[in-house]
Design an enzyme around this catalytic site. Structure first.
Site, PDB file in Angstrom:
ATOM      1  N   SER A   1      65.309  33.237  32.960  1.00  0.00           N
ATOM      2  CA  SER A   1      64.191  32.888  32.092  1.00  0.00           C
ATOM      3  C   SER A   1      64.129  31.380  31.893  1.00  0.00           C
TER       4      SER A   1
ATOM      5  N   TYR B   1      70.156  35.740  23.272  1.00  0.00           N
ATOM      6  CA  TYR B   1      69.455  36.238  24.462  1.00  0.00           C
ATOM      7  C   TYR B   1      69.472  35.187  25.571  1.00  0.00           C
TER       8      TYR B   1
ATOM      9  N   LEU C   1      66.163  53.600  30.141  1.00  0.00           N
ATOM     10  CA  LEU C   1      64.966  53.904  29.347  1.00  0.00           C
ATOM     11  C   LEU C   1      65.096  53.447  27.896  1.00  0.00           C
ATOM     12  N   SER C   2      65.940  52.443  27.653  1.00  0.00           N
ATOM     13  CA  SER C   2      66.079  51.943  26.278  1.00  0.00           C
ATOM     14  C   SER C   2      64.819  51.208  25.836  1.00  0.00           C
ATOM     15  N   ASN C   3      64.036  50.702  26.790  1.00  0.00           N
ATOM     16  CA  ASN C   3      62.796  50.009  26.422  1.00  0.00           C
ATOM     17  C   ASN C   3      61.665  50.357  27.389  1.00  0.00           C
TER      18      ASN C   3
ATOM     19  N   LYS D   1      71.334  34.916  29.596  1.00  0.00           N
ATOM     20  CA  LYS D   1      70.737  34.523  30.882  1.00  0.00           C
ATOM     21  C   LYS D   1      71.505  33.335  31.467  1.00  0.00           C
TER      22      LYS D   1
ATOM     23  N   LEU E   1      52.842  36.540  22.316  1.00  0.00           N
ATOM     24  CA  LEU E   1      51.444  36.234  21.997  1.00  0.00           C
ATOM     25  C   LEU E   1      50.440  37.228  22.604  1.00  0.00           C
TER      26      LEU E   1
ATOM     27  N   TYR F   1      58.480  46.542  32.206  1.00  0.00           N
ATOM     28  CA  TYR F   1      57.200  45.842  32.432  1.00  0.00           C
ATOM     29  C   TYR F   1      57.172  45.140  33.800  1.00  0.00           C
TER      30      TYR F   1
ATOM     31  N   THR G   1      63.863  30.142  29.277  1.00  0.00           N
ATOM     32  CA  THR G   1      64.596  29.903  28.030  1.00  0.00           C
ATOM     33  C   THR G   1      65.908  29.146  28.295  1.00  0.00           C
TER      34      THR G   1
ATOM     35  N   ASN H   1      56.188  40.728  19.508  1.00  0.00           N
ATOM     36  CA  ASN H   1      56.622  39.365  19.171  1.00  0.00           C
ATOM     37  C   ASN H   1      55.859  38.341  19.985  1.00  0.00           C
TER      38      ASN H   1
ATOM     39  N   ASN I   1      56.050  32.483  31.253  1.00  0.00           N
ATOM     40  CA  ASN I   1      55.575  33.511  30.308  1.00  0.00           C
ATOM     41  C   ASN I   1      54.716  34.566  30.999  1.00  0.00           C
TER      42      ASN I   1
HETATM   43  P1  NAD Z   1      61.545  45.406  29.868  1.00  0.00           P
HETATM   44  O1  NAD Z   1      62.292  45.646  28.607  1.00  0.00           O
HETATM   45  O2  NAD Z   1      60.195  45.978  29.991  1.00  0.00           O
HETATM   46  O3  NAD Z   1      62.427  45.885  31.122  1.00  0.00           O
HETATM   47  C1  NAD Z   1      63.819  45.867  31.101  1.00  0.00           C
HETATM   48  C2  NAD Z   1      64.288  47.266  31.464  1.00  0.00           C
HETATM   49  O4  NAD Z   1      65.710  47.302  31.512  1.00  0.00           O
HETATM   50  C3  NAD Z   1      63.832  48.312  30.450  1.00  0.00           C
HETATM   51  O5  NAD Z   1      63.147  49.331  31.151  1.00  0.00           O
HETATM   52  C4  NAD Z   1      65.130  48.832  29.845  1.00  0.00           C
HETATM   53  O6  NAD Z   1      65.058  50.213  29.524  1.00  0.00           O
HETATM   54  C5  NAD Z   1      66.130  48.540  30.950  1.00  0.00           C
HETATM   55  N1  NAD Z   1      67.524  48.329  30.548  1.00  0.00           N
HETATM   56  C6  NAD Z   1      68.026  47.510  29.572  1.00  0.00           C
HETATM   57  N2  NAD Z   1      69.359  47.559  29.574  1.00  0.00           N
HETATM   58  C7  NAD Z   1      69.735  48.414  30.566  1.00  0.00           C
HETATM   59  C8  NAD Z   1      70.984  48.889  31.047  1.00  0.00           C
HETATM   60  N3  NAD Z   1      72.124  48.485  30.521  1.00  0.00           N
HETATM   61  N4  NAD Z   1      70.983  49.769  32.071  1.00  0.00           N
HETATM   62  C9  NAD Z   1      69.817  50.200  32.617  1.00  0.00           C
HETATM   63  N5  NAD Z   1      68.610  49.797  32.196  1.00  0.00           N
HETATM   64  C10 NAD Z   1      68.571  48.913  31.180  1.00  0.00           C
HETATM   65  O7  NAD Z   1      61.504  43.836  30.103  1.00  0.00           O
HETATM   66  P2  NAD Z   1      60.713  42.982  31.180  1.00  0.00           P
HETATM   67  O8  NAD Z   1      59.732  42.159  30.434  1.00  0.00           O
HETATM   68  O9  NAD Z   1      60.259  43.837  32.292  1.00  0.00           O
HETATM   69  O10 NAD Z   1      61.862  42.009  31.653  1.00  0.00           O
HETATM   70  C11 NAD Z   1      62.648  42.248  32.809  1.00  0.00           C
HETATM   71  C12 NAD Z   1      63.732  41.203  32.897  1.00  0.00           C
HETATM   72  O11 NAD Z   1      63.136  39.909  32.925  1.00  0.00           O
HETATM   73  C13 NAD Z   1      64.684  41.181  31.701  1.00  0.00           C
HETATM   74  O12 NAD Z   1      65.980  40.905  32.167  1.00  0.00           O
HETATM   75  C14 NAD Z   1      64.166  40.044  30.852  1.00  0.00           C
HETATM   76  O13 NAD Z   1      65.168  39.474  30.065  1.00  0.00           O
HETATM   77  C15 NAD Z   1      63.672  39.081  31.912  1.00  0.00           C
HETATM   78  N6  NAD Z   1      62.614  38.172  31.421  1.00  0.00           N
HETATM   79  C16 NAD Z   1      61.492  38.704  30.840  1.00  0.00           C
HETATM   80  C17 NAD Z   1      60.512  37.839  30.358  1.00  0.00           C
HETATM   81  C18 NAD Z   1      59.273  38.394  29.694  1.00  0.00           C
HETATM   82  O14 NAD Z   1      58.576  37.637  29.019  1.00  0.00           O
HETATM   83  N7  NAD Z   1      58.923  39.663  29.846  1.00  0.00           N
HETATM   84  C19 NAD Z   1      60.671  36.463  30.478  1.00  0.00           C
HETATM   85  C20 NAD Z   1      61.814  35.961  31.093  1.00  0.00           C
HETATM   86  C21 NAD Z   1      62.790  36.842  31.565  1.00  0.00           C
HETATM   87  C1  UD1 Z   2      59.402  33.863  23.828  1.00  0.00           C
HETATM   88  C2  UD1 Z   2      60.887  33.678  23.634  1.00  0.00           C
HETATM   89  C3  UD1 Z   2      61.520  33.325  24.976  1.00  0.00           C
HETATM   90  C4  UD1 Z   2      61.214  34.410  26.005  1.00  0.00           C
HETATM   91  C5  UD1 Z   2      59.691  34.586  26.101  1.00  0.00           C
HETATM   92  C6  UD1 Z   2      59.352  35.742  26.974  1.00  0.00           C
HETATM   93  C7  UD1 Z   2      61.143  32.942  21.314  1.00  0.00           C
HETATM   94  C8  UD1 Z   2      61.522  31.795  20.422  1.00  0.00           C
HETATM   95  N1  UD1 Z   2      61.128  32.655  22.643  1.00  0.00           N
HETATM   96  O1  UD1 Z   2      58.901  32.649  24.336  1.00  0.00           O
HETATM   97  O2  UD1 Z   2      62.915  33.184  24.858  1.00  0.00           O
HETATM   98  O3  UD1 Z   2      61.722  34.050  27.274  1.00  0.00           O
HETATM   99  O4  UD1 Z   2      59.162  34.865  24.781  1.00  0.00           O
HETATM  100  O5  UD1 Z   2      57.996  35.712  27.300  1.00  0.00           O
HETATM  101  O6  UD1 Z   2      60.906  34.034  20.863  1.00  0.00           O
HETATM  102  N2  UD1 Z   2      52.569  32.626  19.101  1.00  0.00           N
HETATM  103  C9  UD1 Z   2      51.711  32.644  18.028  1.00  0.00           C
HETATM  104  N3  UD1 Z   2      51.536  33.833  17.365  1.00  0.00           N
HETATM  105  C10 UD1 Z   2      52.175  34.979  17.730  1.00  0.00           C
HETATM  106  C11 UD1 Z   2      53.053  34.942  18.843  1.00  0.00           C
HETATM  107  C12 UD1 Z   2      53.240  33.749  19.499  1.00  0.00           C
HETATM  108  O7  UD1 Z   2      51.113  31.633  17.673  1.00  0.00           O
HETATM  109  O8  UD1 Z   2      51.988  36.008  17.071  1.00  0.00           O
HETATM  110  C13 UD1 Z   2      52.739  31.358  19.859  1.00  0.00           C
HETATM  111  C14 UD1 Z   2      54.155  30.831  19.910  1.00  0.00           C
HETATM  112  O9  UD1 Z   2      54.405  29.977  18.806  1.00  0.00           O
HETATM  113  C15 UD1 Z   2      54.167  30.080  21.266  1.00  0.00           C
HETATM  114  C16 UD1 Z   2      53.182  30.901  22.120  1.00  0.00           C
HETATM  115  O10 UD1 Z   2      52.374  31.626  21.195  1.00  0.00           O
HETATM  116  O11 UD1 Z   2      53.651  28.781  21.107  1.00  0.00           O
HETATM  117  C17 UD1 Z   2      53.869  31.869  23.059  1.00  0.00           C
HETATM  118  O12 UD1 Z   2      54.763  32.689  22.300  1.00  0.00           O
HETATM  119  P1  UD1 Z   2      55.547  33.931  22.967  1.00  0.00           P
HETATM  120  O13 UD1 Z   2      54.590  34.786  23.698  1.00  0.00           O
HETATM  121  O14 UD1 Z   2      56.366  34.563  21.896  1.00  0.00           O
HETATM  122  O15 UD1 Z   2      56.483  33.239  24.061  1.00  0.00           O
HETATM  123  P2  UD1 Z   2      57.542  32.054  23.915  1.00  0.00           P
HETATM  124  O16 UD1 Z   2      57.667  31.594  22.523  1.00  0.00           O
HETATM  125  O17 UD1 Z   2      57.217  31.034  24.951  1.00  0.00           O
END
Ligand code: NAD
Ligand code: UD1
Length: 338
Positions: free
Chosen positions: A124, A148, A33-35, A152, A199, A11, A126, A197, A178
């Site tokens: 993150s 998770y 390409l696991s996700n 980080k 929002l 993403y 987090t 999972n 977020n």
């Molecule tokens: P995503 O799952 O869409 O992208 C992660 C990519 O990494 C996927 O394409 C997956 O196939 C690949 N991958 C996983 N393990 C791998 C491995 N061992 N070797 C090669 N490829 C691998 O997730 P994203 O939302 O794009 O997030 C990117 C990064 O940002 C992640 O590290 C995630 O933890 C971090 N992050 C994401 C969020 C969020 O809300 N999306 C928030 C905070 C941090």
């Molecule tokens: C979650 C992760 C966080 C991660 C982040 C990535 C948890 C506990 N935390 O954070 O570690 O870095 O995603 O973006 O999973 N909500 C609803 N209904 C839903 C989904 C969410 O009410 O169906 C609420 C949640 O309670 C929260 C807000 O929406 O208040 C945002 O939730 P979410 O998008 O899951 O993000 P985080 O909880 O901030």
């Protein structure tokens, strides 16, 4: 300048690839390409008219990384690759620690061997755990509540120690708040597998009729309307933050950590109503129990990134909601190849 994006088909990686290509960088992606699927990068090529070669392979595998660094002259790396589902990490901690930590360490080892010193790491918000004082500054105490988050936190620790031991290294640790939304074209976006999972993807699937109604997890938090407040950031703003971080890494040594957030907190109901207004839709919802592990409020102090990276988020909540829905409605099955 050529940048390797581990996890580049995902993403945030695919949106960052687009940004880098448009800014004139060469991009190579490594993803197992696991996700994700290759279609995301194919569409990035379609949008930019530029090539973004994808190597399908695992970042924990030394031979794979060796191959990438031998085949291409890599000047800097953005390390997105990682598993990211909080609930799954509680059920499968070993898988998370192994994948996320091995990938970070193997990458550091192979980068060094090939004289590549600049690394931007996806961390993150987090890592701030349950620290209650908002806004969160980079020097606030850290600590996590799930495996998770610890991957980080530990990766940040490992990278900090490596950078301290080796003054030629240049590491930038980015703590995302977020990320939501999609590129304005609606051609690339977030494609979660199974029931989302988070929002915004959940709201989008309710809007499309795929899911019946949103559960709002708790309305008795000490917030303005009782629902959880977060710092939502447009994924294109986040992608532009990586561009700024790459420039910073190329011109500074050592290790530096930055929040990437807007500094604004919106509640769940704020987001739902903004989505309805921006898109002329109604989102059915009901209030349910709090989700275990959730914190009431989380938002960034984004000043450090503004001062040192020259970056601030520009897109507002309405734009985030419009672009998220534009992606969802044009791609009801996501990339449709999983
Ligand atoms: P995503 O799952 O869409 O992208 C992660 C990519 O990494 C996927 O394409 C997956 O196939 C690949 N991958 C996983 N393990 C791998 C491995 N061992 N070797 C090669 N490829 C691998 O997730 P994203 O939302 O794009 O997030 C990117 C990064 O940002 C992640 O590290 C995630 O933890 C971090 N992050 C994401 C969020 C969020 O809300 N999306 C928030 C905070 C941090
Ligand atoms: C979650 C992760 C966080 C991660 C982040 C990535 C948890 C506990 N935390 O954070 O570690 O870095 O995603 O973006 O999973 N909500 C609803 N209904 C839903 C989904 C969410 O009410 O169906 C609420 C949640 O309670 C929260 C807000 O929406 O208040 C945002 O939730 P979410 O998008 O899951 O993000 P985080 O909880 O901030």
């Amino acid at each position: 300048m050529r940048v390797l994006l581990t996890g580049g088909a995902g993403y945030i990686g695919s949106h960052t690839a687009l940004c880098l290509l448009e800014a004139g960088y060469d991009v190579v992606a490594l993803d197992n390409l696991s996700n994700s699927c290759p279609e995301a990068l194919r569409r990035v090529e379609e949008l930019t008219g530029k090539k973004a070669p994808l190597i399908v392979g695992d970042c924990t595998d030394e031979a794979t990384l060796e191959n990438v660094f031998s085949q291409y002259k890599i000047d800097a790396v953005i390390h997105f690759a990682g598993l990211k589902a909080v609930g799954e990490s509680v059920a499968k901690p070993l898988e998370y620690y192994q994948n996320n930590l091995d990938a970070t360490m193997m990458l550091c080892r192979v980068m060094k061997k090939h004289g590549c010193e600049a690394l931007v790491f996806s961390s993150s918000a987090t890592v701030y755990g349950t620290y209650p004082e908002m806004p969160l500054r980079e020097d606030c105490p850290t600590g996590c509540t799930n495996p998770y988050g610890w991957t980080k936190w530990i990766s940040e620790r490992i990278l900090t120690d490596i950078a301290h031991a080796d003054p030629t290294r240049s590491f930038v640790l980015l703590r995302y708040f977020n990320p939501i939304g999609a590129h304005e074209s609606g051609r690339i976006g977030e494609d979660p597998s199974g029931i989302p999972n988070n929002l915004m993807p959940y709201v989008c699937q309710v809007a499309s009729g795929k899911l019946k109604q949103l559960s709002v997890f708790g309305d008795d938090y000490p917030t303005k309307d009782g629902t959880g407040e977060r710092d939502y950031i447009h994924v294109m703003d986040l992608a532009e933050g990586h561009l700024a971080a790459i420039r910073y890494a190329a011109s500074h040594k050592g290790v530096e950590v930055f929040n990437l957030g807007t500094g604004e907190a919106y509640s769940v109901l704020n987001l739902v109503h903004a989505f309805e207004k921006a898109n002329g839709l109604t989102i059915p919802y009901r209030i349910t129990e709090r989700r275990p592990g959730d914190i009431p409020v989380c938002y960034a102090d984004p000043k450090k990134a503004a001062e040192k990276l020259g970056w601030t988020a520009k897109r507002d909540l309405t734009t985030m909601c419009r672009d998220a829905w534009n992606w969802q409605k044009n791609n009801p099955l996501g990339y449709n190849v999983k």
